[in-house]
Every structure is written in C-alpha cells, then in structure tokens.
Design a protein around this motif. Structure first.
Motif, mmCIF file in Angstrom:
data_model
loop_
_atom_site.group_PDB
_atom_site.id
_atom_site.type_symbol
_atom_site.label_atom_id
_atom_site.label_comp_id
_atom_site.label_asym_id
_atom_site.label_seq_id
_atom_site.Cartn_x
_atom_site.Cartn_y
_atom_site.Cartn_z
ATOM 1 N N PRO A 1 0.831 -1.208 0.000
ATOM 2 C CA PRO A 1 0.000 0.000 0.000
ATOM 3 C C PRO A 1 0.867 1.260 0.000
ATOM 4 O O PRO A 1 1.825 1.350 0.771
ATOM 5 C CB PRO A 1 -0.788 -0.088 1.307
ATOM 6 N N PRO A 2 0.550 2.216 -0.858
ATOM 7 C CA PRO A 2 1.349 3.453 -0.889
ATOM 8 C C PRO A 2 1.401 4.156 0.471
ATOM 9 O O PRO A 2 2.416 4.751 0.822
ATOM 10 C CB PRO A 2 0.631 4.316 -1.924
ATOM 11 N N VAL A 3 0.326 4.066 1.255
ATOM 12 C CA VAL A 3 0.316 4.727 2.567
ATOM 13 C C VAL A 3 1.399 4.138 3.473
ATOM 14 O O VAL A 3 1.995 4.870 4.280
ATOM 15 C CB VAL A 3 -1.080 4.678 3.225
ATOM 16 N N LEU A 4 1.697 2.869 3.336
ATOM 17 C CA LEU A 4 2.751 2.251 4.138
ATOM 18 C C LEU A 4 4.109 2.845 3.772
ATOM 19 O O LEU A 4 4.892 3.222 4.645
ATOM 20 C CB LEU A 4 2.740 0.731 3.939
ATOM 21 N N THR A 5 4.364 2.966 2.491
ATOM 22 C CA THR A 5 5.635 3.540 2.042
ATOM 23 C C THR A 5 5.746 5.006 2.455
ATOM 24 O O THR A 5 6.759 5.427 3.032
ATOM 25 C CB THR A 5 5.760 3.401 0.512
ATOM 26 N N TRP A 6 4.708 5.784 2.158
ATOM 27 C CA TRP A 6 4.764 7.220 2.446
ATOM 28 C C TRP A 6 4.828 7.498 3.947
ATOM 29 O O TRP A 6 5.605 8.353 4.383
ATOM 30 C CB TRP A 6 3.571 7.944 1.817
ATOM 31 N N ALA A 7 4.039 6.815 4.738
ATOM 32 C CA ALA A 7 4.062 7.041 6.187
ATOM 33 C C ALA A 7 5.421 6.676 6.762
ATOM 34 O O ALA A 7 5.927 7.354 7.674
ATOM 35 C CB ALA A 7 2.953 6.248 6.871
ATOM 36 N N SER A 8 6.041 5.628 6.234
ATOM 37 C CA SER A 8 7.377 5.245 6.694
ATOM 38 C C SER A 8 8.390 6.341 6.403
ATOM 39 O O SER A 8 9.199 6.713 7.268
ATOM 40 C CB SER A 8 7.825 3.943 6.011
ATOM 41 N N TRP A 9 8.362 6.874 5.179
ATOM 42 C CA TRP A 9 9.313 7.938 4.829
ATOM 43 C C TRP A 9 9.034 9.228 5.590
ATOM 44 O O TRP A 9 9.977 9.936 5.984
ATOM 45 C CB TRP A 9 9.315 8.188 3.322
ATOM 46 N N VAL A 10 7.777 9.546 5.826
ATOM 47 C CA VAL A 10 7.444 10.742 6.625
ATOM 48 C C VAL A 10 8.023 10.594 8.028
ATOM 49 O O VAL A 10 8.629 11.529 8.571
ATOM 50 C CB VAL A 10 5.917 10.984 6.665
ATOM 51 N N ALA A 11 7.874 9.421 8.625
ATOM 52 C CA ALA A 11 8.441 9.179 9.960
ATOM 53 C C ALA A 11 9.958 9.336 9.939
ATOM 54 O O ALA A 11 10.540 9.940 10.848
ATOM 55 C CB ALA A 11 8.047 7.792 10.463
ATOM 56 N N VAL A 12 10.613 8.830 8.900
ATOM 57 C CA VAL A 12 12.072 8.965 8.790
ATOM 58 C C VAL A 12 12.475 10.439 8.743
ATOM 59 O O VAL A 12 13.371 10.872 9.476
ATOM 60 C CB VAL A 12 12.612 8.227 7.534
ATOM 61 N N VAL A 13 11.807 11.210 7.898
ATOM 62 C CA VAL A 13 12.154 12.631 7.755
ATOM 63 C C VAL A 13 11.931 13.379 9.068
ATOM 64 O O VAL A 13 12.771 14.196 9.486
ATOM 65 C CB VAL A 13 11.339 13.264 6.603
ATOM 66 N N LEU A 14 10.822 13.098 9.740
ATOM 67 C CA LEU A 14 10.543 13.781 11.009
ATOM 68 C C LEU A 14 11.569 13.414 12.085
ATOM 69 O O LEU A 14 12.014 14.282 12.843
ATOM 70 C CB LEU A 14 9.124 13.457 11.486
ATOM 71 N N VAL A 15 11.976 12.157 12.134
ATOM 72 C CA VAL A 15 12.971 11.749 13.132
ATOM 73 C C VAL A 15 14.346 12.320 12.774
ATOM 74 O O VAL A 15 15.122 12.660 13.672
ATOM 75 C CB VAL A 15 12.983 10.218 13.312
ATOM 76 N N LEU A 16 14.646 12.464 11.486
ATOM 77 C CA LEU A 16 15.892 13.137 11.110
ATOM 78 C C LEU A 16 15.876 14.588 11.598
ATOM 79 O O LEU A 16 16.894 15.102 12.078
ATOM 80 C CB LEU A 16 16.101 13.094 9.600
ATOM 81 N N GLY A 17 14.709 15.240 11.467
ATOM 82 C CA GLY A 17 14.568 16.597 12.010
ATOM 83 C C GLY A 17 14.765 16.619 13.511
ATOM 84 O O GLY A 17 15.410 17.530 14.055
ATOM 85 N N GLN A 18 14.250 15.612 14.183
ATOM 86 C CA GLN A 18 14.454 15.502 15.629
ATOM 87 C C GLN A 18 15.927 15.344 15.966
ATOM 88 O O GLN A 18 16.397 15.895 16.959
ATOM 89 C CB GLN A 18 13.715 14.286 16.183
#
Length: 141
Positions: free
Chosen positions: A27-44
C-alpha cells in the motif's frame, strides 16, 4: 440453467494470478508514512544535537516532531497489518509495529528526563525507521 448458474469452476472468472513468492501490492500509505516518519525523526536528530549543545529552547519543537513521527509510524503500522492480512510479509508487519512501540517508550524516556538512554534509543529508532521503507523496496522485486 444459465451460464451464471453453472457449478463449473472453469466458467467463473478467475482472479489475477501472482507469481510465486510475490504478494499483494504494497500500500502506498505504508511507504509514504514510513518515509514521513524517517524525515521527522531526522529533524528531531538535528534539533536533539542542537539541544545537547545548549539550545534547550528547541525542546518543544523536538517533542512536536516526535509526536508527529509517532503518528506517522502508527499509520504505517496499521497499513502494514492490513497489507499482511492480504498476504503481505509478516516480518515487515512486525517491523512496522515495533517502530511506534519503541517511539512511545522513547517519549516516556524523554518526558522522564532519562537523557542518554533517550539519545541512544533515538538513534536506534532512526536506524529502524530507515530500514522499514528500505525493506519495502526489496519486497517489490
């Protein structure tokens, strides 16, 4: 008896066949949500490094990114469970579920002021989150 009433399996339309070892489409939502989490944690991570160097006024932004990343990871986990029920990989599902669990523990550590355990777990979470969408890429082939 009409053709639609026929008991023969050969008369029914067949479902699309998948190649052995392949599963349902990720599911695209699985891929996109995973990458969004990665980007946000990189910001953290960036904010956390600044905080360790004395910029404690960034703590609310750091926490806000953490909550947002956790929500993205929960969305990824839910979509991984749905994907698994359709025939997706159980290892990917377990990986996706483990991420928000670790992130909730991470929030507790941060709120409790257990700084160095919080820092180390944060790095582990970042590595795990990067691995999640990468494992999805390898499953497409």
């Amino acid at each position: 008896m009409t053709a639609s009433d026929s008991p023969h399996a050969s008369d029914r339309p067949s479902a699309p066949h998948l190649a052995p070892g392949s599963g349902p489409t990720i599911p695209p939502v699985l891929t996109w949500a995973s990458w969004v989490a990665v980007v946000l944690v990189l910001g953290q991570l960036v904010l956390g490094i600044l905080m360790l160097n004395g910029s404690w006024n960034l703590i609310e932004a750091h926490a806000g990114l953490g909550y947002a990343a956790t929500l993205a990871a929960v969305l990824a986990a839910i979509s991984a469970v749905v994907w698994r029920r359709r025939g997706g990989r159980s290892g990917v599902m377990a990986h996706a579920i483990s991420m928000p669990i670790l992130m909730i523990i991470q929030i507790g550590l941060g709120e409790s002021g257990i700084k160095w355990v919080h820092v180390v777990l944060g790095v582990i979470i970042l590595i795990g989150l990067i691995g999640l969408p990468m494992s999805l890429r390898s499953r497409r082939h």
